[in-house]
Design a protein around this motif. Sequence first.
Motif, PDB file in Angstrom:
ATOM      1  N   ARG A  34       0.849  -1.143  -0.027  1.00  0.00           N
ATOM      2  CA  ARG A  34       0.123  -0.045  -0.196  1.00  0.00           C
ATOM      3  C   ARG A  34       0.823   1.275   0.004  1.00  0.00           C
ATOM      4  O   ARG A  34       2.263   1.204   0.501  1.00  0.00           O
ATOM      5  CB  ARG A  34      -1.034  -0.152   1.250  1.00  0.00           C
ATOM      6  N   PRO A  96      -3.816  12.519   1.047  1.00  0.00           N
ATOM      7  CA  PRO A  96      -4.507  11.470   0.381  1.00  0.00           C
ATOM      8  C   PRO A  96      -3.898  11.368  -0.989  1.00  0.00           C
ATOM      9  O   PRO A  96      -3.823  12.321  -1.783  1.00  0.00           O
ATOM     10  CB  PRO A  96      -6.069  11.928   0.026  1.00  0.00           C
ATOM     11  N   LEU A  97      -3.620   9.986  -1.281  1.00  0.00           N
ATOM     12  CA  LEU A  97      -2.961   9.912  -2.548  1.00  0.00           C
ATOM     13  C   LEU A  97      -3.593   8.775  -3.649  1.00  0.00           C
ATOM     14  O   LEU A  97      -4.378   7.986  -2.805  1.00  0.00           O
ATOM     15  CB  LEU A  97      -1.256   9.337  -2.390  1.00  0.00           C
ATOM     16  N   ARG A  98      -3.447   8.829  -4.720  1.00  0.00           N
ATOM     17  CA  ARG A  98      -3.860   7.471  -5.545  1.00  0.00           C
ATOM     18  C   ARG A  98      -2.798   7.090  -6.445  1.00  0.00           C
ATOM     19  O   ARG A  98      -1.980   7.892  -6.802  1.00  0.00           O
ATOM     20  CB  ARG A  98      -5.143   7.864  -6.236  1.00  0.00           C
ATOM     21  N   SER A 100      -2.281   5.963 -10.129  1.00  0.00           N
ATOM     22  CA  SER A 100      -3.067   5.522 -11.369  1.00  0.00           C
ATOM     23  C   SER A 100      -2.533   4.077 -11.940  1.00  0.00           C
ATOM     24  O   SER A 100      -1.595   3.689 -11.637  1.00  0.00           O
ATOM     25  CB  SER A 100      -2.612   6.618 -12.470  1.00  0.00           C
ATOM     26  N   VAL A 105       2.026   8.310  -8.846  1.00  0.00           N
ATOM     27  CA  VAL A 105       1.441   8.577  -7.699  1.00  0.00           C
ATOM     28  C   VAL A 105       0.791  10.073  -7.790  1.00  0.00           C
ATOM     29  O   VAL A 105       1.824  11.001  -7.925  1.00  0.00           O
ATOM     30  CB  VAL A 105       2.438   8.494  -6.454  1.00  0.00           C
ATOM     31  N   GLU A 106      -0.485  10.235  -7.363  1.00  0.00           N
ATOM     32  CA  GLU A 106      -0.921  11.436  -7.534  1.00  0.00           C
ATOM     33  C   GLU A 106      -1.672  12.062  -6.377  1.00  0.00           C
ATOM     34  O   GLU A 106      -2.242  11.133  -5.341  1.00  0.00           O
ATOM     35  CB  GLU A 106      -2.028  11.433  -8.603  1.00  0.00           C
ATOM     36  N   GLN A 108      -4.433  13.401  -4.277  1.00  0.00           N
ATOM     37  CA  GLN A 108      -5.649  13.376  -4.717  1.00  0.00           C
ATOM     38  C   GLN A 108      -6.536  14.338  -4.475  1.00  0.00           C
ATOM     39  O   GLN A 108      -7.439  14.800  -5.189  1.00  0.00           O
ATOM     40  CB  GLN A 108      -6.316  11.892  -3.976  1.00  0.00           C
TER      41      GLN A 108
END
Length: 117
Positions: A34, A96-98, A100, A105-106, A108
């Motif tokens: 994660r 907060p990250l997401r 893609s 790694v963005e 969020q």
Amino acid sequence: MRLCSIAEVAEGQARGFAVPGLRRKVVVVRKSGRVFGYLDSCPHYEGGTPMAWRTDRYLNGEGTHLACHSHGALFDVETGECVLGPCLGQSLTRVPLRVSALGEVELQLESAVEEPA
Ligand code: FES
């Protein structure tokens, strides 16, 4: 907003990335498959203190916890809560990250990041 490629942060490692408009870097840490993000801002002192003693040294020696090297606080990687040291019970500021589908790694929700005063 893109922070990095997931390949730039190895599993079990952490790195800091500067974000335009933020006074502190965003620490990206990978654990158990994660990805977690926190401001590089220790809650021990009001205003927050950068935590690494050298570039990207955000983990303790065993690599089990995020660490502030000023006074030895340890933080749970998954929750950001201080579990040992002078700011017990306080937490790092979660970012907060997401990740893609292309492994980027963005950041969020940029508006959700509230820097300590
Ligand atoms: S400033 Fe982080 S533990 Fe004191």
